[in-house]
Design a protein around this motif. Structure first.
Motif, mmCIF file in Angstrom:
data_model
loop_
_atom_site.group_PDB
_atom_site.id
_atom_site.type_symbol
_atom_site.label_atom_id
_atom_site.label_comp_id
_atom_site.label_asym_id
_atom_site.label_seq_id
_atom_site.Cartn_x
_atom_site.Cartn_y
_atom_site.Cartn_z
ATOM 1 N N LEU A 236 0.825 -1.208 0.000
ATOM 2 C CA LEU A 236 0.000 0.000 0.000
ATOM 3 C C LEU A 236 0.860 1.259 0.000
ATOM 4 O O LEU A 236 0.511 2.255 -0.641
ATOM 5 N N ALA A 237 2.001 1.224 0.712
ATOM 6 C CA ALA A 237 2.872 2.396 0.807
ATOM 7 C C ALA A 237 3.510 2.732 -0.538
ATOM 8 O O ALA A 237 3.718 3.908 -0.857
ATOM 9 N N VAL A 238 3.812 1.708 -1.349
ATOM 10 C CA VAL A 238 4.359 1.967 -2.695
ATOM 11 C C VAL A 238 3.346 2.735 -3.521
ATOM 12 O O VAL A 238 3.672 3.702 -4.216
ATOM 13 N N LYS A 239 2.078 2.321 -3.456
ATOM 14 C CA LYS A 239 1.041 2.969 -4.275
ATOM 15 C C LYS A 239 0.680 4.338 -3.722
ATOM 16 O O LYS A 239 0.203 5.190 -4.464
ATOM 17 N N ALA A 240 0.892 4.575 -2.389
ATOM 18 C CA ALA A 240 0.384 5.806 -1.764
ATOM 19 C C ALA A 240 0.883 7.124 -2.399
ATOM 20 O O ALA A 240 0.049 7.994 -2.618
ATOM 21 N N PRO A 241 2.162 7.397 -2.667
ATOM 22 C CA PRO A 241 3.377 6.684 -2.310
ATOM 23 C C PRO A 241 3.977 7.303 -1.041
ATOM 24 O O PRO A 241 3.905 8.496 -0.827
ATOM 25 N N MET A 242 4.574 6.468 -0.217
ATOM 26 C CA MET A 242 5.218 6.922 1.011
ATOM 27 C C MET A 242 6.726 7.001 0.792
ATOM 28 O O MET A 242 7.297 6.121 0.154
ATOM 29 N N TRP A 243 7.346 8.061 1.298
ATOM 30 C CA TRP A 243 8.804 8.122 1.295
ATOM 31 C C TRP A 243 9.320 6.962 2.141
ATOM 32 O O TRP A 243 8.777 6.689 3.203
ATOM 33 N N PRO A 244 10.331 6.204 1.726
ATOM 34 C CA PRO A 244 11.208 6.365 0.558
ATOM 35 C C PRO A 244 10.833 5.467 -0.623
ATOM 36 O O PRO A 244 11.683 5.161 -1.451
ATOM 37 N N LEU A 245 9.561 5.018 -0.689
ATOM 38 C CA LEU A 245 9.124 4.123 -1.766
ATOM 39 C C LEU A 245 8.447 4.908 -2.890
ATOM 40 O O LEU A 245 7.680 4.345 -3.663
ATOM 41 N N HIS A 246 8.760 6.180 -2.980
ATOM 42 C CA HIS A 246 8.058 7.088 -3.894
ATOM 43 C C HIS A 246 8.782 7.304 -5.217
ATOM 44 O O HIS A 246 8.239 7.972 -6.102
ATOM 45 N N SER A 247 9.997 6.786 -5.384
ATOM 46 C CA SER A 247 10.866 7.281 -6.463
ATOM 47 C C SER A 247 10.338 6.992 -7.865
ATOM 48 O O SER A 247 10.790 7.602 -8.833
ATOM 49 N N TRP A 248 9.353 6.078 -7.986
ATOM 50 C CA TRP A 248 8.761 5.828 -9.305
ATOM 51 C C TRP A 248 7.838 6.964 -9.736
ATOM 52 O O TRP A 248 7.589 7.168 -10.929
ATOM 53 N N LEU A 249 7.317 7.732 -8.767
ATOM 54 C CA LEU A 249 6.229 8.675 -9.057
ATOM 55 C C LEU A 249 6.646 9.874 -9.906
ATOM 56 O O LEU A 249 5.975 10.181 -10.902
ATOM 57 N N PRO A 250 7.745 10.590 -9.581
ATOM 58 C CA PRO A 250 8.088 11.760 -10.403
ATOM 59 C C PRO A 250 8.325 11.406 -11.867
ATOM 60 O O PRO A 250 7.873 12.137 -12.769
ATOM 61 N N ASP A 251 9.029 10.299 -12.132
ATOM 62 C CA ASP A 251 9.261 9.892 -13.520
ATOM 63 C C ASP A 251 7.954 9.564 -14.225
ATOM 64 O O ASP A 251 7.745 9.929 -15.389
ATOM 65 N N ALA A 252 7.067 8.832 -13.537
ATOM 66 C CA ALA A 252 5.793 8.445 -14.144
ATOM 67 C C ALA A 252 4.960 9.669 -14.487
ATOM 68 O O ALA A 252 4.383 9.761 -15.584
#
Length: 542
Positions: A236-252
């Protein structure tokens, strides 16, 4: 509100979830001769508007027929055995927690389909684009409507493939890498999440989310709850995204087409935070309380990190991308949502749910506006957007003005309505009182001021202070963006910049109106969520 029978409500909810899938299949078929219009491409785009419009109407009728006197009660429920060997059921239902997200998803998808009808992103066949958009809508709506853990997982995963292709085939520069990062991060998180969901279901003897919430973790030992919360929480934290699992979001976000960014920020991120509230809080309360301080700590680091990243991108000469800046702002805003959930109090969780909806409205509008800016100027680079033409601001000696005098791109003068909307989106995003962004963040911090009894109050007071500082940083970078893009003198010889088109006005007005209404009348949303949250935290015993 209107009186609708339970059977009609059941049909409406099933229609909302299934109709986009049927529409996606129909989009791939040849259009009937009488419906082609000027071209088959126009016909399939019109089909997308029609299907998403029908789903939105059904969702609104569902909301009108919802029993607002009992929002904690599951309504429009369907419960059919699907896989008897595993006791997996097709169990659908809505309450005050899921209804606002269901309507938000239907609204944003319709506005994206309407926008695409007039401004289709460059790429392959519109047939595939519309079909993927509808599959994405169906998966998202199903996530908010299903009440079985395995169905939740299937719906949660259903959105990955359409979003991957929307980024990879209709995205901009760097789209292939961004699409791969998106799917790899979310798939790896989902594998761990599936193990946690299976652990809960097998140990408790049921996958039914209502029964599990009512049981309130009594059939799960504390060690099982801790393992389950860790496993499910990572996904769930990857999809949220929660730091530090967020790094996919800015590129996407940077690579995605405009409507892809709107849906990614507006509804897909909400699936992660919704899972925390719907599954982990009631099903594994002891395990969640063990991790709550760590979740809050990660949340406030995300708030500060996202804000500092935005400030770095907004700085002159940083070559910051405006879409990337808004993506990083989402990391900060979702930090407030996670902080509210971590307090495990009705105030904090209500604030998180309110912030979820507010973020969907405001950030959806901002991505629409940035997409429009890119269509007009060909770039989202802040330095390129904010830099006046070379012949502007001559000094007394005839040379170009110093850099510090080049104050902005003068969008207020070139396209005043577009500039005004961008400024509105910015001040709504920074949490201006009277607009939707204010209430969620304030309630999340109020929840941290007085967290649940078994949580450390000094720790959460520290988290609240850090989050409050994050609001100041948010105001700083948003106002810098407004100054650089909207303000400044209009050069005498400057290319024409089209102001807001009619179709853009139609797509953006609902988001503006709802942002104002939610800010001025928060009770409309909190009146729905609060009784449901109270019952959820009490384990369904109220």
């Amino acid at each position: 509100m209107i009186d609708i029978s339970e059977s009609v409500m059941q049909f409406l909810l099933a229609f909302v979830v299934v109709a986009p899938l049927i529409g996606a299949l129909a989009a791939l078929l040849p259009a009937p001769p009488g419906l082609k219009g000027k071209s088959p491409e126009q016909a399939v785009l019109r089909h997308g508007v029609t299907v998403t419009g029908a789903v939105l109407i059904a969702a609104i009728v569902l909301a009108l027929g919802f029993d607002h006197d009992h929002p904690s009660k599951m309504q429009a429920t369907t419960d059919i055995s699907w896989i008897p060997a595993l006791d997996v059921r097709i169990h659908l239902g809505i309450d005050g927690i899921s209804l606002p997200l269901l309507v938000l998803t239907a609204l944003l998808t319709f506005l994206c389909a309407l926008y695409s009808y007039f401004k289709m992103p460059p790429g392959p066949s519109p047939k595939a684009f519309v079909a993927l958009l509808l599959v994405l809508e169906s998966g998202t709506l199903a996530t908010f409507a299903v009440l079985d853990l395995l169905l939740f997982f299937l719906a949660f995963e259903m959105v990955l493939i359409p979003m991957y292709f929307l980024i990879a085939r209709w995205g901009g520069e760097g789209r292939t890498r961004a699409a791969w990062r998106f799917i790899l991060f979310t798939l790896l998180g989902s594998v761990v999440m599936l193990l946690g969901l299976l652990l809960i279901g097998l140990k408790a003897g049921t996958f039914d989310m209502v029964a599990l919430a009512t049981d309130n973790g009594r059939s799960l030992t504390t060690s099982v709850q801790v393992i389950a919360v860790l496993a499910v929480g990572i996904g769930l934290a990857v999809k949220a995204p929660m730091w530090p699992l967020h790094s996919w979001l800015p590129d996407a976000h940077t690579a995605a087409p405009t409507v892809g960014s709107v849906l990614l920020a507006g509804v897909l991120l909400k699936m992660g935070t919704y899972g925390f509230v719907r599954i982990l809080l009631p099903v594994a309360p002891h395990g969640f309380h063990a991790f709550a301080p760590y979740l809050a700590a990660f949340a406030v680091v995300g708030i500060i990190y996202g804000s500092l990243a935005c400030l770095a991108l907004a700085k002159r000469g940083a070559k910051g991308d405006l879409k990337r800046l808004i993506a990083y702002s989402s990391v900060g805003h979702m930090g407030f949502v996670l902080l509210g959930i971590a307090t495990t109090t009705p105030t904090g969780v209500n604030g998180a749910l309110f912030a979820n909806v507010a973020h969907g409205l405001i950030t959806g509008l901002l991505f629409f506006l940035v997409g429009a800016l890119k269509d007009r100027t060909g770039t989202t680079d802040l330095d390129a957007l904010a830099l006046p033409s070379p012949d502007h601001h001559p000094s007394a000696s005839g040379s170009a003005a110093p850099d510090h005098l080049q104050t902005g791109a003068a969008l207020y003068g070139k396209a005043p309505r577009l500039g005004g909307l961008l400024a509105f989106g910015a001040v709504a995003s920074l949490g201006l009182p009277g607009l939707a962004g204010f209430w969620g963040e304030m309630l999340a911090m109020f929840g941290a001021f007085r967290p649940a009894a078994d949580l450390s109050r000094p720790a959460f007071l520290t988290f609240m202070a850090i989050a409050a500082f994050g609001t100041l940083l948010t105001a700083a970078y948003m106002l810098i963006v407004v100054r650089r893009v909207c303000m400044g003198a209009v050069p005498q010889e400057t290319p024409e910049l089209a102001d807001v088109h009619t179709y853009e006005f139609a797509a953006w007005t609902p988001l503006v109106v709802l942002t104002v209404l939610a800010g001025l009348w928060p009770r409309a949303l909190l009146g729905l969520t609060d009784p449901a949250v109270q019952q959820l935290l009490a384990g369904g015993t109220r």
